[in-house]
Design a protein around this motif. Structure first.
Motif, mmCIF file in Angstrom:
data_model
loop_
_atom_site.group_PDB
_atom_site.id
_atom_site.type_symbol
_atom_site.label_atom_id
_atom_site.label_comp_id
_atom_site.label_asym_id
_atom_site.label_seq_id
_atom_site.Cartn_x
_atom_site.Cartn_y
_atom_site.Cartn_z
ATOM 1 N N MET A 1 -22.111 -24.156 -0.634
ATOM 2 C CA MET A 1 -21.262 -24.544 -0.134
ATOM 3 C C MET A 1 -22.329 -26.192 1.174
ATOM 4 S SD MET A 1 -17.594 -25.892 0.634
ATOM 5 C CE MET A 1 -17.241 -24.102 -0.675
ATOM 6 N N LEU A 2 -21.926 -27.055 0.780
ATOM 7 C CA LEU A 2 -22.991 -27.863 1.469
ATOM 8 C C LEU A 2 -22.033 -28.981 2.141
ATOM 9 C CD1 LEU A 2 -25.162 -28.854 1.874
ATOM 10 C CD2 LEU A 2 -25.301 -30.608 -0.689
ATOM 11 N N PHE A 3 -21.737 -29.427 3.020
ATOM 12 C CA PHE A 3 -21.028 -29.978 3.742
ATOM 13 C C PHE A 3 -21.770 -31.717 4.421
ATOM 14 C CE2 PHE A 3 -19.309 -26.346 5.319
ATOM 15 C CZ PHE A 3 -18.107 -26.488 4.416
ATOM 16 N N HIS A 4 -21.443 -32.769 4.229
ATOM 17 C CA HIS A 4 -22.103 -34.177 4.594
ATOM 18 C C HIS A 4 -21.841 -34.734 5.919
ATOM 19 C CE1 HIS A 4 -18.443 -35.953 5.643
ATOM 20 N NE2 HIS A 4 -17.117 -34.592 4.697
ATOM 21 N N SER A 5 -23.030 -34.749 6.232
ATOM 22 C CA SER A 5 -23.420 -36.001 8.166
ATOM 23 C C SER A 5 -21.776 -36.151 8.744
ATOM 24 C CB SER A 5 -24.390 -36.273 8.111
ATOM 25 O OG SER A 5 -24.030 -37.674 7.566
ATOM 26 N N VAL A 6 -21.861 -36.984 9.023
ATOM 27 C CA VAL A 6 -21.411 -37.706 10.229
ATOM 28 C C VAL A 6 -20.172 -39.224 8.924
ATOM 29 C CG1 VAL A 6 -22.494 -39.527 11.337
ATOM 30 C CG2 VAL A 6 -19.772 -38.639 12.495
ATOM 31 N N TYR A 7 -21.417 -39.405 8.968
ATOM 32 C CA TYR A 7 -21.433 -40.587 7.348
ATOM 33 C C TYR A 7 -20.246 -40.503 6.474
ATOM 34 C CZ TYR A 7 -25.649 -42.418 9.771
ATOM 35 O OH TYR A 7 -26.466 -43.745 10.840
ATOM 36 N N GLY A 24 -31.335 -23.996 -9.862
ATOM 37 C CA GLY A 24 -29.925 -22.820 -10.474
ATOM 38 C C GLY A 24 -28.873 -22.679 -9.830
ATOM 39 N N HIS A 25 -28.376 -23.275 -8.653
ATOM 40 C CA HIS A 25 -27.600 -23.183 -7.693
ATOM 41 C C HIS A 25 -26.078 -23.577 -7.796
ATOM 42 C CE1 HIS A 25 -30.534 -21.335 -5.573
ATOM 43 N NE2 HIS A 25 -31.067 -22.166 -5.196
ATOM 44 N N VAL A 26 -25.069 -23.472 -7.765
ATOM 45 C CA VAL A 26 -24.063 -23.536 -7.555
ATOM 46 C C VAL A 26 -23.552 -23.974 -6.987
ATOM 47 C CG1 VAL A 26 -21.125 -22.927 -7.985
ATOM 48 C CG2 VAL A 26 -22.972 -21.905 -9.814
ATOM 49 N N VAL A 27 -23.102 -25.270 -6.917
ATOM 50 C CA VAL A 27 -22.963 -25.958 -5.356
ATOM 51 C C VAL A 27 -21.504 -26.558 -4.823
ATOM 52 C CG1 VAL A 27 -23.977 -28.148 -3.577
ATOM 53 C CG2 VAL A 27 -25.453 -26.611 -5.100
ATOM 54 N N HIS A 28 -21.111 -26.500 -3.578
ATOM 55 C CA HIS A 28 -19.531 -27.299 -3.975
ATOM 56 C C HIS A 28 -19.861 -28.326 -2.839
ATOM 57 C CE1 HIS A 28 -17.913 -23.975 -5.850
ATOM 58 N NE2 HIS A 28 -18.756 -23.204 -5.162
ATOM 59 N N ALA A 61 -12.842 -25.182 6.122
ATOM 60 C CA ALA A 61 -12.332 -23.601 6.064
ATOM 61 C C ALA A 61 -11.556 -23.834 4.824
ATOM 62 C CB ALA A 61 -11.838 -22.964 7.366
ATOM 63 N N ARG A 62 -10.954 -24.585 4.434
ATOM 64 C CA ARG A 62 -9.867 -24.624 2.936
ATOM 65 C C ARG A 62 -10.600 -24.892 2.087
ATOM 66 N NH1 ARG A 62 -5.987 -28.666 5.076
ATOM 67 N NH2 ARG A 62 -4.284 -27.369 6.575
ATOM 68 N N ALA A 63 -11.734 -25.462 2.230
ATOM 69 C CA ALA A 63 -12.422 -25.316 0.674
ATOM 70 C C ALA A 63 -13.293 -24.998 0.957
ATOM 71 C CB ALA A 63 -13.393 -27.183 1.015
ATOM 72 N N ALA A 64 -13.843 -24.545 1.573
ATOM 73 C CA ALA A 64 -14.816 -22.610 1.113
ATOM 74 C C ALA A 64 -14.023 -21.143 0.744
ATOM 75 C CB ALA A 64 -15.531 -22.469 2.710
ATOM 76 N N ALA A 65 -13.122 -21.646 1.595
ATOM 77 C CA ALA A 65 -12.145 -20.182 1.140
ATOM 78 C C ALA A 65 -11.810 -19.633 -0.128
ATOM 79 C CB ALA A 65 -10.305 -20.572 1.769
ATOM 80 N N PRO A 66 -11.265 -20.714 -1.419
ATOM 81 C CA PRO A 66 -11.382 -19.608 -2.182
ATOM 82 C C PRO A 66 -13.528 -19.211 -2.615
ATOM 83 C CG PRO A 66 -10.630 -22.217 -2.486
ATOM 84 C CD PRO A 66 -11.297 -22.407 -1.167
ATOM 85 N N HIS A 67 -14.314 -19.914 -2.349
ATOM 86 C CA HIS A 67 -15.576 -19.383 -2.677
ATOM 87 C C HIS A 67 -16.026 -18.470 -1.858
ATOM 88 C CE1 HIS A 67 -15.180 -23.053 -5.405
ATOM 89 N NE2 HIS A 67 -14.663 -23.793 -4.814
ATOM 90 N N SER A 68 -15.420 -17.784 -0.883
ATOM 91 C CA SER A 68 -15.976 -17.168 -0.268
ATOM 92 C C SER A 68 -16.574 -15.459 -0.544
ATOM 93 C CB SER A 68 -14.898 -16.865 1.647
ATOM 94 O OG SER A 68 -15.285 -15.753 2.347
ATOM 95 N N GLU A 69 -14.973 -15.072 -1.250
ATOM 96 C CA GLU A 69 -15.609 -14.236 -1.986
ATOM 97 C C GLU A 69 -16.561 -14.153 -2.196
ATOM 98 O OE1 GLU A 69 -12.248 -11.964 -3.997
ATOM 99 O OE2 GLU A 69 -11.461 -12.450 -1.828
ATOM 100 N N GLU A 70 -17.655 -14.584 -3.135
ATOM 101 C CA GLU A 70 -18.498 -14.890 -3.873
ATOM 102 C C GLU A 70 -19.692 -15.038 -3.149
ATOM 103 O OE1 GLU A 70 -18.622 -19.090 -5.739
ATOM 104 O OE2 GLU A 70 -16.201 -18.638 -6.917
ATOM 105 N N GLY A 71 -19.865 -14.842 -1.892
ATOM 106 C CA GLY A 71 -20.928 -14.524 -1.004
ATOM 107 C C GLY A 71 -21.221 -16.073 -0.840
ATOM 108 N N LEU A 72 -21.074 -17.216 -0.289
ATOM 109 C CA LEU A 72 -22.085 -18.299 -0.146
ATOM 110 C C LEU A 72 -22.982 -18.235 0.883
ATOM 111 C CD1 LEU A 72 -18.303 -20.154 0.371
ATOM 112 C CD2 LEU A 72 -19.972 -20.317 -1.472
ATOM 113 N N ASN A 93 -18.938 -11.987 4.442
ATOM 114 C CA ASN A 93 -19.506 -12.157 2.854
ATOM 115 C C ASN A 93 -20.978 -13.608 2.883
ATOM 116 O OD1 ASN A 93 -17.513 -10.687 1.568
ATOM 117 N ND2 ASN A 93 -15.752 -12.085 2.026
ATOM 118 N N ALA A 94 -20.917 -14.009 3.550
ATOM 119 C CA ALA A 94 -21.820 -15.477 3.775
ATOM 120 C C ALA A 94 -22.938 -15.202 3.224
ATOM 121 C CB ALA A 94 -21.404 -16.033 5.132
ATOM 122 N N LYS A 95 -24.216 -15.365 2.769
ATOM 123 C CA LYS A 95 -25.332 -14.706 2.441
ATOM 124 C C LYS A 95 -26.753 -14.946 3.215
ATOM 125 C CE LYS A 95 -24.663 -13.889 -2.049
ATOM 126 N NZ LYS A 95 -25.062 -13.861 -4.034
#
Length: 186
Positions: A1-7, A24-28, A61-72, A93-95
């Motif tokens: 899960m990759l979050f942007h800056s203030v820009y 090789g990473h899955v990136v949201h 948190a809403r964006a991350a929630a559907p993917h949390s079980e994957e171990g983000l 579950n975070a890695k």
């Protein structure tokens, strides 16, 4: 899960996500500003103020929630790094946590065994040496396995090719180290 800056969700964030995907990473990459971007930090702070920090965290948190079980692995740039750190410490579950250009406060009772890697300018106008030393000690006390990489003379957002802070040498160096970290934890 990759979050942007203030820009906001600018091309540099998409380019970073693509770099990670090529490794090789899955990136949201959520757009926490709803399509808005800024050309200056001041404009970005105006957008942030309009949305509000609490709402921004809710959106993340809403964006991350559907993917949390994957171990983000939570990652972010500057403001996005603060968001990533906050969410990762709350996600059982975070890695791991990859912070680029920023950190956040820790709750006094924070506990984590996560691997954490930080890439930051030295000096950085938003992350003073005293703050970083304190942050490091607090993260270690919380149980995190922390690495800090400081880039002497770099500008705050030195990995963003679309901004004046960009430093190609340091950006390449940071990405090489970050990709090794992600290969280990992600």
């Amino acid at each position: 899960m990759l979050f942007h800056s203030v820009y906001g969700l600018r091309p540099a964030v998409e380019e970073a996500a693509e770099r990670l995907r090529e490794a090789g990473h899955v990136v949201h990459v959520p757009d926490l500003y709803g399509g808005r971007t800024a050309t200056t930090a001041e404009q970005g702070r105006q957008i942030l103020d309009e949305i509000g920090r609490d709402e921004l965290l809710v959106r993340a948190a809403r964006a991350a929630a559907p993917h949390s079980e994957e171990g983000l692995v939570y990652a972010g740039f500057s403001l996005g790094a603060a968001i990533a750190q906050t969410l990762a410490l709350a996600d059982e579950n975070a890695k791991g946590v990859l912070l680029v250009h920023g950190t956040s406060d820790l709750a006094e009772d924070a506990q984590t065994e996560l691997p954490v890697q930080l890439h930051v300018a030295d000096p950085d106008p938003f992350e003073s040496a005293d703050w970083l030393n304190s942050w490091y000690l607090e993260m270690r006390r919380a149980g995190a396995d922390v690495e800090i990489f400081r880039y002497q003379g770099a500008g705050h957002l030195f990995t963003d090719a679309g901004l004046p802070d960009f430093d190609a040498h340091y950006a390449d160096q940071a990405w090489a180290i970050a990709l090794d970290f992600l290969a280990e934890v992600g």
